[in-house]
Design a protein around this motif. Structure first.
Motif, PDB file in Angstrom:
ATOM      1  N   VAL A 133       0.838  -1.198   0.000  1.00 53.92           N
ATOM      2  CA  VAL A 133       0.000   0.000   0.000  1.00 53.92           C
ATOM      3  C   VAL A 133       0.873   1.248   0.000  1.00 53.92           C
ATOM      4  CG1 VAL A 133      -1.856  -1.157   1.268  1.00 53.92           C
ATOM      5  CG2 VAL A 133      -0.130   0.147   2.532  1.00 53.92           C
ATOM      6  N   PRO A 134       0.345   2.378  -0.496  1.00 54.25           N
ATOM      7  CA  PRO A 134       1.057   3.655  -0.345  1.00 54.25           C
ATOM      8  C   PRO A 134       1.231   3.995   1.130  1.00 54.25           C
ATOM      9  CG  PRO A 134      -0.734   3.854  -1.924  1.00 54.25           C
ATOM     10  CD  PRO A 134      -0.912   2.538  -1.243  1.00 54.25           C
ATOM     11  N   VAL A 135       2.318   4.658   1.466  1.00 56.34           N
ATOM     12  CA  VAL A 135       2.612   4.948   2.861  1.00 56.34           C
ATOM     13  C   VAL A 135       1.551   5.833   3.495  1.00 56.34           C
ATOM     14  CG1 VAL A 135       4.047   6.985   2.371  1.00 56.34           C
ATOM     15  CG2 VAL A 135       4.468   5.624   4.439  1.00 56.34           C
ATOM     16  N   ASN A 136       0.824   6.650   2.704  1.00 59.67           N
ATOM     17  CA  ASN A 136      -0.188   7.525   3.308  1.00 59.67           C
ATOM     18  C   ASN A 136      -1.423   6.762   3.781  1.00 59.67           C
ATOM     19  OD1 ASN A 136      -1.538   7.018   0.891  1.00 59.67           O
ATOM     20  ND2 ASN A 136      -1.631   9.158   0.246  1.00 59.67           N
ATOM     21  N   MET A 137      -1.490   5.458   3.519  1.00 61.06           N
ATOM     22  CA  MET A 137      -2.600   4.643   4.022  1.00 61.06           C
ATOM     23  C   MET A 137      -2.322   4.045   5.397  1.00 61.06           C
ATOM     24  SD  MET A 137      -3.932   2.488   0.710  1.00 61.06           S
ATOM     25  CE  MET A 137      -4.609   3.292  -0.759  1.00 61.06           C
ATOM     26  N   ILE A 138      -1.113   4.215   5.893  1.00 60.70           N
ATOM     27  CA  ILE A 138      -0.683   3.529   7.111  1.00 60.70           C
ATOM     28  C   ILE A 138      -1.087   4.288   8.377  1.00 60.70           C
ATOM     29  CG2 ILE A 138       1.350   2.848   8.458  1.00 60.70           C
ATOM     30  CD1 ILE A 138       0.861   0.959   6.179  1.00 60.70           C
ATOM     31  N   HIS A 139      -1.676   3.549   9.346  1.00 56.35           N
ATOM     32  CA  HIS A 139      -1.951   4.068  10.680  1.00 56.35           C
ATOM     33  C   HIS A 139      -1.410   3.057  11.690  1.00 56.35           C
ATOM     34  CE1 HIS A 139      -4.758   7.433   9.694  1.00 56.35           C
ATOM     35  NE2 HIS A 139      -4.940   6.710   8.594  1.00 56.35           N
ATOM     36  N   ARG A 140      -0.488   3.493  12.531  1.00 65.55           N
ATOM     37  CA  ARG A 140       0.073   2.591  13.538  1.00 65.55           C
ATOM     38  C   ARG A 140      -0.958   2.259  14.611  1.00 65.55           C
ATOM     39  NH1 ARG A 140       4.307   6.123  12.797  1.00 65.55           N
ATOM     40  NH2 ARG A 140       6.245   5.240  11.955  1.00 65.55           N
ATOM     41  N   LEU A 141      -0.886   1.035  15.108  1.00 59.35           N
ATOM     42  CA  LEU A 141      -1.760   0.585  16.188  1.00 59.35           C
ATOM     43  C   LEU A 141      -0.996   0.587  17.510  1.00 59.35           C
ATOM     44  CD1 LEU A 141      -3.452  -2.500  14.475  1.00 59.35           C
ATOM     45  CD2 LEU A 141      -4.484  -0.242  14.866  1.00 59.35           C
ATOM     46  N   PRO A 142      -1.597   1.097  18.581  1.00 55.15           N
ATOM     47  CA  PRO A 142      -0.974   0.985  19.903  1.00 55.15           C
ATOM     48  C   PRO A 142      -0.820  -0.484  20.296  1.00 55.15           C
ATOM     49  CG  PRO A 142      -2.824   2.533  19.934  1.00 55.15           C
ATOM     50  CD  PRO A 142      -2.883   1.808  18.629  1.00 55.15           C
ATOM     51  N   ASP A 143       0.070  -0.742  21.234  1.00 56.36           N
ATOM     52  CA  ASP A 143       0.328  -2.120  21.644  1.00 56.36           C
ATOM     53  C   ASP A 143      -0.901  -2.808  22.198  1.00 56.36           C
ATOM     54  OD1 ASP A 143       2.969  -1.841  20.899  1.00 56.36           O
ATOM     55  OD2 ASP A 143       3.694  -1.393  22.933  1.00 56.36           O
ATOM     56  N   ASN A 144      -1.827  -2.036  22.787  1.00 56.05           N
ATOM     57  CA  ASN A 144      -2.999  -2.660  23.401  1.00 56.05           C
ATOM     58  C   ASN A 144      -4.185  -2.785  22.452  1.00 56.05           C
ATOM     59  OD1 ASN A 144      -3.656   0.069  23.313  1.00 56.05           O
ATOM     60  ND2 ASN A 144      -4.663   0.076  25.318  1.00 56.05           N
ATOM     61  N   VAL A 145      -3.985  -2.490  21.165  1.00 57.09           N
ATOM     62  CA  VAL A 145      -5.039  -2.690  20.163  1.00 57.09           C
ATOM     63  C   VAL A 145      -4.637  -3.885  19.294  1.00 57.09           C
ATOM     64  CG1 VAL A 145      -6.264  -1.717  18.181  1.00 57.09           C
ATOM     65  CG2 VAL A 145      -5.731  -0.272  20.156  1.00 57.09           C
ATOM     66  N   SER A 146      -5.438  -4.933  19.340  1.00 62.92           N
ATOM     67  CA  SER A 146      -5.116  -6.167  18.638  1.00 62.92           C
ATOM     68  C   SER A 146      -5.262  -6.004  17.134  1.00 62.92           C
ATOM     69  CB  SER A 146      -6.037  -7.298  19.114  1.00 62.92           C
ATOM     70  OG  SER A 146      -7.379  -7.021  18.712  1.00 62.92           O
ATOM     71  N   LEU A 147      -4.664  -6.919  16.386  1.00 59.72           N
ATOM     72  CA  LEU A 147      -4.851  -6.912  14.933  1.00 59.72           C
ATOM     73  C   LEU A 147      -6.306  -7.209  14.572  1.00 59.72           C
ATOM     74  CD1 LEU A 147      -1.635  -8.691  13.588  1.00 59.72           C
ATOM     75  CD2 LEU A 147      -2.168  -6.236  13.604  1.00 59.72           C
ATOM     76  N   GLU A 148      -7.006  -7.949  15.417  1.00 62.96           N
ATOM     77  CA  GLU A 148      -8.438  -8.193  15.188  1.00 62.96           C
ATOM     78  C   GLU A 148      -9.213  -6.877  15.223  1.00 62.96           C
ATOM     79  OE1 GLU A 148     -12.199 -10.475  17.380  1.00 62.96           O
ATOM     80  OE2 GLU A 148     -10.153 -10.802  18.091  1.00 62.96           O
ATOM     81  N   LEU A 149      -8.990  -6.080  16.268  1.00 60.24           N
ATOM     82  CA  LEU A 149      -9.620  -4.765  16.326  1.00 60.24           C
ATOM     83  C   LEU A 149      -9.113  -3.869  15.203  1.00 60.24           C
ATOM     84  CD1 LEU A 149      -9.811  -3.733  20.101  1.00 60.24           C
ATOM     85  CD2 LEU A 149     -11.718  -3.991  18.507  1.00 60.24           C
ATOM     86  N   GLY A 150      -7.826  -4.000  14.887  1.00 61.25           N
ATOM     87  CA  GLY A 150      -7.246  -3.184  13.823  1.00 61.25           C
ATOM     88  C   GLY A 150      -7.938  -3.359  12.495  1.00 61.25           C
ATOM     89  N   ALA A 151      -8.406  -4.577  12.216  1.00 60.93           N
ATOM     90  CA  ALA A 151      -9.117  -4.831  10.967  1.00 60.93           C
ATOM     91  C   ALA A 151     -10.500  -4.195  10.959  1.00 60.93           C
ATOM     92  CB  ALA A 151      -9.240  -6.335  10.728  1.00 60.93           C
TER      93      ALA A 151
END
Length: 351
Positions: A133-151
């Motif tokens: 993906v283009p870099v402008n699509m990236i949002h970092r997730l905090p350590d306490n946010v799971s990849l499940e929630l991230g999706a």
């Protein structure tokens, strides 16, 4: 690598495709989870609708392509010129392509770009082991946010954007029509904005039970006079903001009977059939209908922050499946209404 490739209506195949590499300004992501969206269902059963049959002007891609625009993952490689994203970062993807030069883009409203594109609809997407993906699509997730929630950040941002357009304050009374994933997201967003008085209108008992388990107050339009209930609950003022995530004529008609004077009905639904809108009600009430499309980077960051505060819960409405099960346990189950939200784990390749 394995990926869900869309060829047209009722034709999605789990196939081996080349693993992508990042070019300049791009980021390679190992996909953690990818959500199946209502748009994906429309494409599978009645498409192509949004998926281009000729090269899209922003991505230069057309079908066949890899589905998936609601996803999270871990960065595994970066292209030339990428300095603020690192290998190992856990991320959610804001999957919008924008032209940058049309009127809305110049005004800062890139979510309504006149050439808008989506990663996973107008380009190879996240229903695969890896994607770029283009870099402008990236949002970092905090350590306490799971990849499940991230999706779920993408669909929850759709809802948060609509909730923001409603212009509510904590003392307001709000209504949400429809308790599917976006309706649930609206309830989370409104609660996150401090509202206690939020009513969710949903005829399906299964969906009412699911959102009630999260703490919501529901109203059954098949057994209750909704406009009268709201009139009584607000001393005749009507609702301060209403959000339509149902997308059907009866919901819109009922909503317009509930809206307070000079207040707005925010539409965040896709309407499969043309609607007849009783404009006289809008005129006499000086109320209005407000459309809501997608999200912005600010919405993504707001949702991620609320997730880090523990304000979102997947209990009872989110299921996870492997990539090989996308058709039967994904598209078919969602279409039949036996599941509400499905996240695909591309690393799990056995049925």
């Amino acid at each position: 690598m394995r990926a869900a490739v869309y060829y047209g209506a009722n034709k999605v195949e789990i196939a081996d495709v080349p693993e992508p590499s990042p070019g300049a300004g791009q980021v390679k992501v190992k996909v953690g989870f990818n959500g199946i969206c209502g748009t994906d269902l429309h494409e599978y059963y009645a498409g192509p609708i949004f998926i281009p049959t000729e090269p899209h002007p922003l991505t230069q891609q057309a079908l066949p392509l890899v589905l998936g625009h609601e996803f999270s993952g871990t960065v595994t490689d970066v292209g030339a010129g990428v300095t603020d994203v690192r290998v190992g970062d856990r991320v959610a993807i804001e999957p919008l392509y924008r032209c940058g030069h049309c009127g809305p883009c110049r005004a800062g409203n890139y979510n309504i770009c006149q050439q808008i594109g989506f990663h996973g609809l107008m380009s190879d997407g996240g229903m695969a082991e890896y994607t770029v993906v283009p870099v402008n699509m990236i949002h970092r997730l905090p350590d306490n946010v799971s990849l499940e929630l991230g999706a779920l950040v993408e669909p929850m941002s759709v809802a948060f954007h609509a909730a923001t357009l409603g212009g509510t304050t904590p003392d307001d009374t709000a209504m949400v029509f429809g308790a599917g994933p976006i309706g649930i997201g609206l309830w989370f967003a409104l609660r996150g904005k401090g509202l206690d008085n939020v009513y969710v209108v949903e005829p399906s008992q299964t969906r009412r039970v699911a959102i009630e388990a999260l703490g919501a107050t529901t109203l059954d339009p098949t057994s209750l006079d909704i406009p009268q209930f709201i009139a009584d609950a607000t001393d005749g003022r009507g609702a301060d903001a209403i959000f339509d995530a149902a997308g059907v004529q009866p919901a819109v008609e009922t909503a317009l009977e509930c809206i307070g004077a000079r207040r707005s009905l925010v539409s965040v639904a896709i309407y499969e059939k043309p609607l007849s809108t009783p404009l006289q009600r809008l005129v006499m009430n000086e109320s209005r209908i407000q459309g809501s499309l997608c999200y912005t980077s600010a919405d993504f960051e707001a949702v991620i922050e609320l997730m880090s505060q523990g304000r979102y819960d997947t209990t009872g409405w989110v299921d996870k499946i492997g990539l090989e099960s996308v058709i039967d346990d994904g598209f078919e189950a969602l279409h039949a209404g036996t599941k509400m939200k499905v996240l695909v784990d591309p690393s799990e390749v056995t049925a």
